[in-house]
Each structure stands twice: as structure tokens, then as C-alpha cells.
Design a protein around this motif. Structure first.
Motif, PDB file in Angstrom:
ATOM      1  N   TYR B 127       0.819  -1.207   0.000  1.00  0.00           N
ATOM      2  CA  TYR B 127       0.000   0.000   0.000  1.00  0.00           C
ATOM      3  C   TYR B 127       0.855   1.259   0.000  1.00  0.00           C
ATOM      4  O   TYR B 127       1.754   1.404   0.829  1.00  0.00           O
ATOM      5  CB  TYR B 127      -0.953  -0.007   1.202  1.00  0.00           C
ATOM      6  CG  TYR B 127      -1.925  -1.144   1.121  1.00  0.00           C
ATOM      7  CD1 TYR B 127      -3.023  -1.070   0.265  1.00  0.00           C
ATOM      8  CD2 TYR B 127      -1.722  -2.320   1.843  1.00  0.00           C
ATOM      9  CE1 TYR B 127      -3.898  -2.131   0.136  1.00  0.00           C
ATOM     10  CE2 TYR B 127      -2.600  -3.391   1.714  1.00  0.00           C
ATOM     11  CZ  TYR B 127      -3.689  -3.294   0.860  1.00  0.00           C
ATOM     12  OH  TYR B 127      -4.553  -4.337   0.729  1.00  0.00           O
ATOM     13  N   LYS B 130       2.235   3.310   3.099  1.00  0.00           N
ATOM     14  CA  LYS B 130       2.228   2.450   4.285  1.00  0.00           C
ATOM     15  C   LYS B 130       3.574   1.765   4.513  1.00  0.00           C
ATOM     16  O   LYS B 130       4.086   1.708   5.631  1.00  0.00           O
ATOM     17  CB  LYS B 130       1.165   1.344   4.158  1.00  0.00           C
ATOM     18  CG  LYS B 130      -0.249   1.840   3.947  1.00  0.00           C
ATOM     19  CD  LYS B 130      -0.849   2.373   5.220  1.00  0.00           C
ATOM     20  CE  LYS B 130      -2.287   2.862   4.962  1.00  0.00           C
ATOM     21  NZ  LYS B 130      -2.781   3.698   6.033  1.00  0.00           N
ATOM     22  N   ARG B 282      -6.466   2.643  -4.091  1.00  0.00           N
ATOM     23  CA  ARG B 282      -6.446   1.353  -3.411  1.00  0.00           C
ATOM     24  C   ARG B 282      -6.110   1.512  -1.925  1.00  0.00           C
ATOM     25  O   ARG B 282      -6.726   0.893  -1.068  1.00  0.00           O
ATOM     26  CB  ARG B 282      -5.398   0.471  -4.099  1.00  0.00           C
ATOM     27  CG  ARG B 282      -5.406  -0.976  -3.715  1.00  0.00           C
ATOM     28  CD  ARG B 282      -4.588  -1.777  -4.727  1.00  0.00           C
ATOM     29  NE  ARG B 282      -4.255  -3.090  -4.213  1.00  0.00           N
ATOM     30  CZ  ARG B 282      -3.190  -3.351  -3.471  1.00  0.00           C
ATOM     31  NH1 ARG B 282      -2.352  -2.392  -3.162  1.00  0.00           N
ATOM     32  NH2 ARG B 282      -2.970  -4.581  -3.032  1.00  0.00           N
ATOM     33  N   THR B 283      -5.125   2.357  -1.647  1.00  0.00           N
ATOM     34  CA  THR B 283      -4.751   2.598  -0.255  1.00  0.00           C
ATOM     35  C   THR B 283      -5.911   3.221   0.513  1.00  0.00           C
ATOM     36  O   THR B 283      -6.183   2.846   1.657  1.00  0.00           O
ATOM     37  CB  THR B 283      -3.522   3.530  -0.194  1.00  0.00           C
ATOM     38  OG1 THR B 283      -2.458   2.921  -0.907  1.00  0.00           O
ATOM     39  CG2 THR B 283      -3.096   3.765   1.247  1.00  0.00           C
ATOM     40  N   ASN B 284      -6.613   4.159  -0.152  1.00  0.00           N
ATOM     41  CA  ASN B 284      -7.747   4.786   0.532  1.00  0.00           C
ATOM     42  C   ASN B 284      -8.841   3.776   0.830  1.00  0.00           C
ATOM     43  O   ASN B 284      -9.420   3.767   1.919  1.00  0.00           O
ATOM     44  CB  ASN B 284      -8.291   5.943  -0.310  1.00  0.00           C
ATOM     45  CG  ASN B 284      -7.266   7.055  -0.442  1.00  0.00           C
ATOM     46  OD1 ASN B 284      -6.352   7.176   0.390  1.00  0.00           O
ATOM     47  ND2 ASN B 284      -7.380   7.857  -1.490  1.00  0.00           N
ATOM     48  N   TYR B 286      -8.411   0.672   1.286  1.00  0.00           N
ATOM     49  CA  TYR B 286      -7.877  -0.151   2.372  1.00  0.00           C
ATOM     50  C   TYR B 286      -8.113   0.528   3.712  1.00  0.00           C
ATOM     51  O   TYR B 286      -8.537  -0.100   4.688  1.00  0.00           O
ATOM     52  CB  TYR B 286      -6.391  -0.384   2.125  1.00  0.00           C
ATOM     53  CG  TYR B 286      -5.701  -1.228   3.171  1.00  0.00           C
ATOM     54  CD1 TYR B 286      -5.903  -2.593   3.230  1.00  0.00           C
ATOM     55  CD2 TYR B 286      -4.847  -0.637   4.097  1.00  0.00           C
ATOM     56  CE1 TYR B 286      -5.261  -3.367   4.181  1.00  0.00           C
ATOM     57  CE2 TYR B 286      -4.198  -1.399   5.052  1.00  0.00           C
ATOM     58  CZ  TYR B 286      -4.406  -2.767   5.089  1.00  0.00           C
ATOM     59  OH  TYR B 286      -3.772  -3.520   6.033  1.00  0.00           O
ATOM     60  N   GLY B 287      -7.850   1.833   3.726  1.00  0.00           N
ATOM     61  CA  GLY B 287      -8.057   2.620   4.946  1.00  0.00           C
ATOM     62  C   GLY B 287      -9.510   2.553   5.408  1.00  0.00           C
ATOM     63  O   GLY B 287      -9.800   2.535   6.604  1.00  0.00           O
ATOM     64  N   GLU B 288     -10.415   2.501   4.417  1.00  0.00           N
ATOM     65  CA  GLU B 288     -11.843   2.431   4.743  1.00  0.00           C
ATOM     66  C   GLU B 288     -12.303   0.983   4.969  1.00  0.00           C
ATOM     67  O   GLU B 288     -13.478   0.738   5.198  1.00  0.00           O
ATOM     68  CB  GLU B 288     -12.663   3.052   3.587  1.00  0.00           C
ATOM     69  CG  GLU B 288     -12.409   4.552   3.387  1.00  0.00           C
ATOM     70  CD  GLU B 288     -12.730   5.017   1.973  1.00  0.00           C
ATOM     71  OE1 GLU B 288     -13.416   4.252   1.241  1.00  0.00           O
ATOM     72  OE2 GLU B 288     -12.289   6.112   1.599  1.00  0.00           O
ATOM     73  N   GLY B 289     -11.370   0.055   4.870  1.00  0.00           N
ATOM     74  CA  GLY B 289     -11.738  -1.351   5.054  1.00  0.00           C
ATOM     75  C   GLY B 289     -12.620  -1.874   3.935  1.00  0.00           C
ATOM     76  O   GLY B 289     -13.312  -2.877   4.091  1.00  0.00           O
ATOM     77  N   ASP B 290     -12.600  -1.213   2.784  1.00  0.00           N
ATOM     78  CA  ASP B 290     -13.490  -1.584   1.677  1.00  0.00           C
ATOM     79  C   ASP B 290     -12.800  -2.619   0.775  1.00  0.00           C
ATOM     80  O   ASP B 290     -12.323  -2.306  -0.309  1.00  0.00           O
ATOM     81  CB  ASP B 290     -13.859  -0.316   0.898  1.00  0.00           C
ATOM     82  CG  ASP B 290     -14.848  -0.613  -0.234  1.00  0.00           C
ATOM     83  OD1 ASP B 290     -15.207  -1.793  -0.418  1.00  0.00           O
ATOM     84  OD2 ASP B 290     -15.253   0.345  -0.914  1.00  0.00           O
ATOM     85  N   PHE B 291     -12.810  -3.867   1.226  1.00  0.00           N
ATOM     86  CA  PHE B 291     -12.075  -4.896   0.488  1.00  0.00           C
ATOM     87  C   PHE B 291     -12.778  -5.287  -0.806  1.00  0.00           C
ATOM     88  O   PHE B 291     -12.145  -5.663  -1.778  1.00  0.00           O
ATOM     89  CB  PHE B 291     -11.819  -6.112   1.383  1.00  0.00           C
ATOM     90  CG  PHE B 291     -10.837  -5.804   2.467  1.00  0.00           C
ATOM     91  CD1 PHE B 291      -9.467  -5.810   2.195  1.00  0.00           C
ATOM     92  CD2 PHE B 291     -11.253  -5.445   3.738  1.00  0.00           C
ATOM     93  CE1 PHE B 291      -8.551  -5.490   3.177  1.00  0.00           C
ATOM     94  CE2 PHE B 291     -10.340  -5.123   4.736  1.00  0.00           C
ATOM     95  CZ  PHE B 291      -8.985  -5.143   4.450  1.00  0.00           C
ATOM     96  N   GLU B 292     -14.110  -5.160  -0.820  1.00  0.00           N
ATOM     97  CA  GLU B 292     -14.837  -5.364  -2.068  1.00  0.00           C
ATOM     98  C   GLU B 292     -14.435  -4.317  -3.086  1.00  0.00           C
ATOM     99  O   GLU B 292     -14.245  -4.609  -4.266  1.00  0.00           O
ATOM    100  CB  GLU B 292     -16.342  -5.282  -1.827  1.00  0.00           C
ATOM    101  CG  GLU B 292     -16.983  -6.630  -1.624  1.00  0.00           C
ATOM    102  CD  GLU B 292     -18.485  -6.472  -1.422  1.00  0.00           C
ATOM    103  OE1 GLU B 292     -19.106  -5.661  -2.149  1.00  0.00           O
ATOM    104  OE2 GLU B 292     -19.026  -7.165  -0.532  1.00  0.00           O
TER     105      GLU B 292
END
Lengths: 398, 398, 398
Positions: B127, B130, B282-284, B286-292
Motif C-alpha cells: 500500500y 504504508k 487502493r490505499t484509501n 484499504y483505509g476504509e476497510g473496503d475490500f470489495e
């Protein structure tokens, strides 16, 4: 140098094993009688040195790579122990953690992990026609990498079990037989039975029975392969057994009758395996990616096994062996009735009575592996053993 | 001491690399030209000693910790090899087996695994924003632990790939370039192309192209970054490349035309990566936990890639390079057409013709890592090399 | 030999610890006061040697086997560090990769992995009545294997946490206490509180509170065990604490009032654990294979915990301790309010103020483990320490 070590070195002096230098160890039948005798002798010598607290580290640094494509306890630890005994750091290539999924080829991976590898040990026994091929590909790749100047040293390949042979296991089994009967010279005419036995578990590899008949027919014994109709092993390995027996003055026979096989036996090795024909079907299904088909086939195999539940190494059967006390061999773990399963390969009292020899049998494996590495690395193994004794570095300090 | 080693030591005598002592290695652009030259020289010296069977163990005991937050084969084994070469025992922190899930903080874990650690290698490239941050947090934590007297030694951090740079890879690539052309002094004016190439696989990290342009612009070469519109790398790293080129008397240019880039090139590095902007999104997510959302984005990236299937290192393209035989570099594994994929980064004949140099390129990585550790640990590396030669302990005994 | 090492050896000369030779380490209360004092002294001596760059490798080769049946970071790395410090190669038995599923017995596996093992460390703390039993079975198996001549050396078992005690943790905690207060002789009359604290996470093992009261009552301190009604520990361990306190001239008392416990305390150890009664139920459910029942029970435990959210080590509570500055102990990781959870075992300012002593506390663990191994292996530890000093092999070369 003590007298015992001198004897081992003297024994090596009588043997021709020059070709083992810088070579791999795939199958026992690739090797001459002298070469196998050299492995047994070096294994004993290394054990002798360690028991006398003399370090056998011939490597100051270097890696011993292992690749296990099937679960393993004793082979994994035997390989790690052998590496450690010689000074190599064991390093496992866990394919799940690697980038193999990202498109690496076998040849590439083999070189990539080998920059400081002196030995590569591989277990790949799951699919007929695959395991040995994979090992050969790896060995060829690093051989080429070495010749092309990419690798500074040529990693030796040690077969930790393939679809055809399981040489480190069978050599350890054999060393137990040799020590148990007080030397190779006492084996002539002994009756050894490699017998199928019932197991409720998965379709076990063929490499042990194949390795046993391929190796143990070389010492003048009468080797009997016993299994129910249809549980044949690879015909090529039977052919090897037949030739070996003829050459060694022993015999190789087959029977579908377990009781007949056990009658008067000196050594018994009752163990389950899957029928060769089914294993080939399994490989084809694998090639087609038909994993449901594989599941179905495995269930079918287990159902099929159930017809032969009476193929068990019972106390009653053991009584029919020579003096009622044949040496009981097993590569472990065994399916013990009333312990790990209801019906299985062996009755608990038979297994329990044999614990000491069974564990001793297993204890040779690290030394057999170490000896295979030692003979591939040391140009003059006798001199190397002498130098280790002279260096006299303690394995344990104080 | 042999003449070659004397030369390496003489070379080190001309360089100023005092600040590397007790320091970490994050990015090549943190380091001076002299410092990078010291790494190349020590890497060559260690390799020379090993090739002459002289042990380079400077540690009698101690751990080399690795943390891999992404899969890895060659970097994992390169790190293990480097540790082993210097006498450290590699020990992997598998976060799945740790109590990190039970609420440990990074700072705590860093200290807890470091009581006997001399080096920590981390791969964290997934990420943007990160990876480096994590490495810096670990390095700061153990630095503080060392200052506070909790750790007896300060573990050196070696970046095994972050979101910004991949210094052990790019330094190994560079060492291949140096050796291939017979020395740094021959690189002035050479044309090197870091080119995007099509891959059907996942969104690959940016650290290799960024690391390459950040490092290889320092040697007076004409470095060209080629990629389709929109596949930019981090602007900060382009800025670094621009400054380096100006300072070294080379050049740094960009193009969206692969053919133009390859024209007359001496070195080509065609490799896929994901567009920086998408990596940030993608990192954002990830930060939001939006794996879908991440899954959706990755599919979108792959779709997007397909528009540039013609970005492939073909035989035809290679013919347009200098004398038709540019040095082909790749960090491996590559997406090879007809081998690991239908359409990919490179045509099989191009890749196969380059195998030897490719593997040689990879073979430098363990030594580059070892040199980074060596320079962080030895206060006087020249004296240390001399003492190793004088100690003359064999790597392989007998 | 320097004066400090002389002092450690002199201290050992006053102690009787003959029985530790070739023995295992299960529980601190199996050991005499002299034996525990020997562990602390050897731990300090080994640390002293390492800090002075003197190698403490007593093994030239050999394996240190670890078996972790629960996740672990610090104990895993402490064990690996201890092995490495003494020259053993750590080798983890990952039960998922083993053939245990194929029907191996514990006794068999224990022998199979131990052919070159000098120590076996086991963490098995998940089920009351199981962990210690498993460790004992392993120790008995290899003891028998050694006696029967299967194993060339007897691997020492070190308890890395069982259902009853966590001796390597509690001994490290205790060594921090000893050093913090400047020696065992200063501990008489100090008030130490082992207190339950609220945690939103899973049902934590009882071995730490049990180990703490079983060990720390031996030094003349006033030990208080504080927990909410129903959160009892195993009655056997309370009985041990009671006897120890009587013998050492200290006291052991219990309370359900955290504030009362903290009043005037010199040392506090606030930490969550699951009620013993519920842990027993959990074991029974496990025996019945009722994993849904276990899930339900664990949810119930967490609900139950919530009634005691006020059991937190707050700044306010800490002010009521002796001079407002009791030594704060924790085995880590802690549930820190506002960091790893909303409500937890300790307020962040209390935890942060204690970081240095907390990390120092943890830093003793590798040395405690190494000392346990050293005392089990060396027949004459004083002579061994002298010989290590005389050998004067550098830990780090140059």
C-alpha cells in the motif's frame, strides 16, 4: 584416532564410490553395491563421532533447502538434523509463501533459492509420474546454473521421497536390518516380507514398498512381496527387484496370501499402499484438474480397501514367523488397531513390542541423509573423517 | 592476502562511508555515491572470499529477523543467505503466528523480537504510503530501545521492498550492469530504458521502476522512463531521477512510446506496474476497510492494462536496440508469453536468450544485502576484511 | 576473568542445584530456592558475557525444538534467541505440517523429532488439565527414548507456558523485580499485587496469575491476589502460594477489592484472565468436541467480564500505591485503553510511563530460558562459565 573410526575408514578404502562426488541421490538402484555400502559406513562413522562428542561440521555456513510437497514430521526433522549435523542451516521453501503462483518456473525457482545452497531435499510423492520428474528438473536446473557460473557451488539433490522410491527411508530401514542381524554377511537366506496391510486412511504412496523391494533384494535375502489382487506396485520396480535378487543370489517372489508370506519370515514390513492403477488414474484426473474426481476416487479406494480388512499384522500371524519373532519394520506412522483406528495395519501388542527397534530404525535416517550429503561433497571422505577426528572440536562444549 | 582483495580494500580506502556505521538502509537516494560504491565493493569482496572458501562469518551467534507482508521467494532466500553468510540465524516473524492480533503495537513487537537481533529485513510493498512508514516505525522503535538500554545491540533495518523503493533489488540489478559493462567508468552515455510492459496479473508494486530511475540516473547514463499514458510513478521519485541525472551528467526523459524508447538502447528493463493514481485509490479503500472495493479496483486495473497489450518486449523490438543486443534486466518472475501467460511482458525467445545474465543479476542480491549489513556493523570494514582473510577459516572444511 | 563474572560464579558456589542437571523445567514450585537462585545467576552471567562480546555457544550443533499450540511472539522469539545464544538451531514443529493427523502418537512424535534435539520447548496453555499433561508425556517419552539408547542425548523440556504455570515469563518478571529493587535481600515486606483487570478480548490463560503467586510468595513479600468474585485461579496454586508465604516470612492474602489491593503497593501486575470454573467447563466441552459450545461459552465469558469494566489500572489507582509509583508489571501484550481497545486492563498514561521497565522485564526472558537449558546441560556450570571466559571467542568478530 580411535579403533572404531579406523575400521570405518578401512572399510571405505575397500569400496569404489568415486562417482558419488558431486552427484545426486535419486534412487537406490542408480547406485552400485559399493556406493550403498559407503553410505551405510559413513552414516555409522558420523554417528560414532557425534556419540563421542566430536563435531562433524564440515560447513561453516551454507543453506540446506527443503521442499515438502506433502506433510512430513520425521523426514522434515531428519533432514533438518542432517543439515545441522554438517553445519548447514535448514531453510524450507514453503511454496505457499513463494511467488510460484506469480508465474515462476521450476527452473527459475531452483536457481533463485540456491545461491548459497549446498543441498536441496525434496519430498514430492503425491502423483505417479510427477515426483521424480520434478526432482530431476530441479537437479538439472542447478547443475546447469553451476556450469554456467551462476551458482558458486552445485547443490546436491537428495530425494526425500518421490513417486518411485523413498531412499532415505529404505536405507534407514536397511541399516536397522544390518545392525539387528550383526552385519550384511548374516543376511543371506533371510526371508523378508514386504506386505500390504489394511488402512482406513488415505491412499498411501507406493514409494516405500517399491523402495524396499528395489533395495532389499540386493543382499541375498528371499524377498516376498505380498498384496491382495490388484494392489500391484509399478512394474518397473518389480523388474528391478527380480534382477537384483538374481544377481545377489537371493530371490524375489510374489503372493496374494499374507499368511503364506509370513510363514517362517525373519523380517516383516506390513504397510498399506494404494493400487498403482488407481494412482495412475488419480494422476490423470489431476492433469485434467478434476479435483472432484480425485475425491471420488479416493473414497472408492477406501471402500475397496475394506474388502481386505483381514490383511493385518496380528499376534497370531507373528507367531508363524521364524521362532515367532520376526523383526517388525515400519516407516511410521502406522495405523495401529485400537490406537489410531479401529481396524488397521497392525495389532497394538505387535506394534508395542517392537517400539525400540522401530525407533532405532527411524534414528538412522538423519545419519543416512548426512552420509549422502557427505559423500557428494567430500572428494576424499576418508581423509575428511580423519581430519574431523584430528580437529577434535567438541559437539558440546565443557 | 590476495591481490584482488587488496584491490577491494584499496577501493574502500578512497571512499567516505562513515555514516553507514550503525545506520539503516531505506532508500538508495538517502545514500551518497561513495556509500553506494562501498556497498558494491563490499558485496564483491564478500563474494570473492566465499568463492575462495574463506568464511565471512562475523557473527558467532545472533538473529536476522525477517518480516514479509507479501509473498516472496528470491528476496526471502537472499535475506536468509545473507544472514547465514555472516553467521546470523534467519528467523521469520510470521504475523499470523504472532500475538499481533491480540493487540500488540508495532513498537512493542519490534522490541520484543529484537533482544538478540542484529538485523531486521522488511518487505511491505502493498500500500502506497504504508510500507516505508511501517519500516521507519520499526527502525525508530529499536533505535529507542537500544538507546534506552533495553536492547544490547541496535538491529540494522534493511528495506527488502517498500512502497517507494526496492534497494536490494535495484542494487543487485545495478551490480549486474556494472559487471556486464566492465566497470562504472564505462556507463557514461549508455541508454537505459525502464519501460512499462503488459501483464495479465495483479497490480504490481511501483517500487522497482521507482527504485531503478532513482538509482540508475546516478551513473551518467541516459535513462528513459517509458509507460502508457496514466501509468505514472510517484512524482517524488521522478524528481529524484531528474536531479540525479543533472548531477551525474546523464539525462532522464519520459515517453509514452515504447518503440522510441527501445531505439538504440544499451539496457532495457521492461516490467509491469500499476498506475500510481490507482494505487493511491487502493490505499484509501484499504483505509476504509473496503475490500470489495479493492477487488473491484483490481479487476478494473487488469481491464485497463488490456488496452496496452502491445507493450511487450518482443524480438522485433530488441532488434532495434544498440547492435540488436541490449542487456535485458528483470527482477523476476517475469510474465513470459506462452510460458506463464498468453500475452505478457516479454516474448519467450527474448527471455530465454537472457537467462544467464538474468540469473547472474539475481545472484548479487544476497551479497548486496550482506554488504549492507556488513557496513552497518563493522566500524572499520577494511580492517574487518583483512582480519577475515587472515583468520582464513574455511567455509567448507576438507 | 573479570570481577563481575567471578561474583556470579562465587554466588553459584554457595547454591545447591545438582538436581537440575539433566532435568526438565515444568513449574517453579518443583524447584528449590537455591535452584531458582541459580537460574537468575546464570541468566545474569550469560547476559554479562554477551554484553562483553564473549560467545556463550556451548553447542557446536544441535537442535532446539519448539512446539507452539497457541500463538506467540515474544516467547517464540525468546526461545529462538536462547537456543541461538547457546549454539542450537531453533526448529519449530508446526503440527499442521506434520503427520500427526495421520495417526502419530505423542510419544512417537516426541522421539521422532528428537534425534538431534538438546531441548524441547512447549507452549500448550489452551485447556485446563491438558497442557502440563502433554508436556509431561513428551518429557517422559524422550526420557525413555534416551534410556533405551534411541536418543544419543536427553532433550531437556522447558515449559514455555502450560495450563498451570508460565515459568519463563514469571522468572523474567521476577528478575526485573530483583534488579529494580537492587537485590533479593531488599524484597522482604514489599507489597506485590497480582490483580485481575478487565479485558474485552478472549478468555486468557490462568498460567500467569498462577505462576506469579506460586513464585513471588517465595521472597518474603506480601503478595495479594485480587479479583472479582468468581474469577478464582486453580485452588492448588493458591495452596502453594500460601505455603510459600508462610515459609518465606511473607504473606499471601486475597481480596475482591482492587482499590484496597493497590493501596500502598510496591509492585502491581494487573492482568485479565478467565475464571477457572469456566475454563474447566471449556475443557469438558472440548473433550466432547462441542466447539459450538465453546464459542457460546467464550461469548458468555466476555459478557460476564463486562460487569467488571471498572477493574482497570488507572492513573488514579496508581497514585494510591507506595509513593504513587509502584512498579507496573505485565507479560504483554496488554489491553491498553484507547490504544488496543476502548476499555481495558490499563490506562494509556500508566502503560506508557512504564514502557522502559516493561521492555526490560521482557528482555530477561531469553536469558532465563538459556539459563534453564545451561543448568540442565552443564554438569559443572561454574567451570563452564570460566571456560567460556577463557575461550574468549567473540560474539561479534572485528
Amino acid at each position: 584416532m580411535d579403533a572404531e573410526l579406523k575400521q570405518f575408514i578401512g572399510k571405505l578404502d575397500t569400496l569404489d564410490f568415486k562417482k558419488m562426488y558431486n552427484d545426486n541421490f535419486f534412487w537406490t538402484w542408480d547406485k552400485t553395491d559399493d556406493e550403498l555400502a559407503a553410505v551405510f559406513t559413513v552414516a555409522d562413522a558420523l554417528r560414532h563421532l557425534r556419540e563421542n562428542n566430536i563435531s562433524t561440521r564440515i560447513f561453516d555456513s551454507g543453506l540446506g533447502i527443503s521442499i515438502f510437497r506433502d506433510n512430513s514430521t520425521r523426514t522434515r526433522f531428519s533432514f533438518a538434523s542432517a543439515c545441522n549435523l554438517l553445519g548447514l542451516t535448514p531453510q524450507d521453501l514453503d511454496e505457499k509463501k513463494s511467488q510460484i503462483a506469480h508465474g515462476e518456473t521450476v527452473r527459475e525457482t531452483a536457481n533463485m533459492v540456491s545461491f548459497m545452497a549446498d543441498v536441496i531435499g525434496i519430498r514430492d510423492d503425491m502423483y505417479i509420474g510427477k515426483g521424480h520428474t520434478y526432482q530431476k528438473t530441479v537437479a538439472d536446473a542447478v547443475e546447469k546454473g553451476y556450469r554456467d557460473g551462476i551458482l558458486e557451488q552445485k547443490p546436491t539433490l537428495v530425494n526425500l521421497q518421490c513417486d518411485v522410491d523413498h531412499p532415505t527411508q529404505c536405507m534407514a530401514d536397511m541399516e536397522e536390518v544390518i545392525h539387528y542381524f550383526g552385519g550384511v554377511e548374516n543376511l543371506k537366506g533371510k526371508k523378508l516380507v514386504m506386505s500390504w496391510a489394511y488402512s482406513p486412511s488415505y491412499g498411501k504412496p507406493l514409494s516405500v514398498p517399491q523402495g524396499v523391494i528395489g533395495l532389499m533384494t540386493r543382499f541375498g535375502m528371499d524377498v516376498v512381496l505380498a498384496h491382495p489382487d490388484g494392489y500391484d506396485v509399478m512394474p518397473e520396480t518389480e523388474e528391478i527387484a527380480r534382477k537384483n535378487a538374481a544377481k545377489s543370489g537371493g530371490s524375489f517372489t510374489k503372493t496374494n496370501n499374507m499368511a503364506e508370506a509370513f510363514e517362517g519370515a525373519d523380517i516383516v514390513y506390513p504397510k498399506s499402499w494404494a493400487p498403482f492403477a488407481m494412482m495412475e488414474t488419480r494422476t490423470n484426473l489431476y492433469g485434467e484438474g478434476d479435483f472432484e474426481g480425485i475425491d471420488r476416487l479416493e473414497k472408492q479406494m477406501l471402500e475397496h480397501n475394506k474388502e481386505y480388512m483381514d490383511w493385518c499384522c496380528t499376534e497370531k500371524l507373528m507367531k508363524t514367523t521364524n521362532n515367532g519373532k520376526a523383526l517388525y519394520l515400519h516407516c511410521l506412522p502406522a495405523d495401529i488397531e485400537g490406537v489410531s483406528c479401529e481396524r488397521g495395519e497392525v495389532e497394538a501388542p505387535v506394534f508395542n513390542a517392537a517400539l525400540d527397534t522401530l525407533y532405532k530404525e527411524a534414528s538412522y535416517k538423519p545419519y543416512i541423509i548426512a552420509a549422502m550429503i557427505f559423500l557428494a561433497k567430500e572428494k576424499n571422505p576418508q581423509a575428511a573423517l580423519e581430519k574431523l577426528a584430528a580437529r577434535n572440536m567438541p559437539r558440546f562444549f565443557c
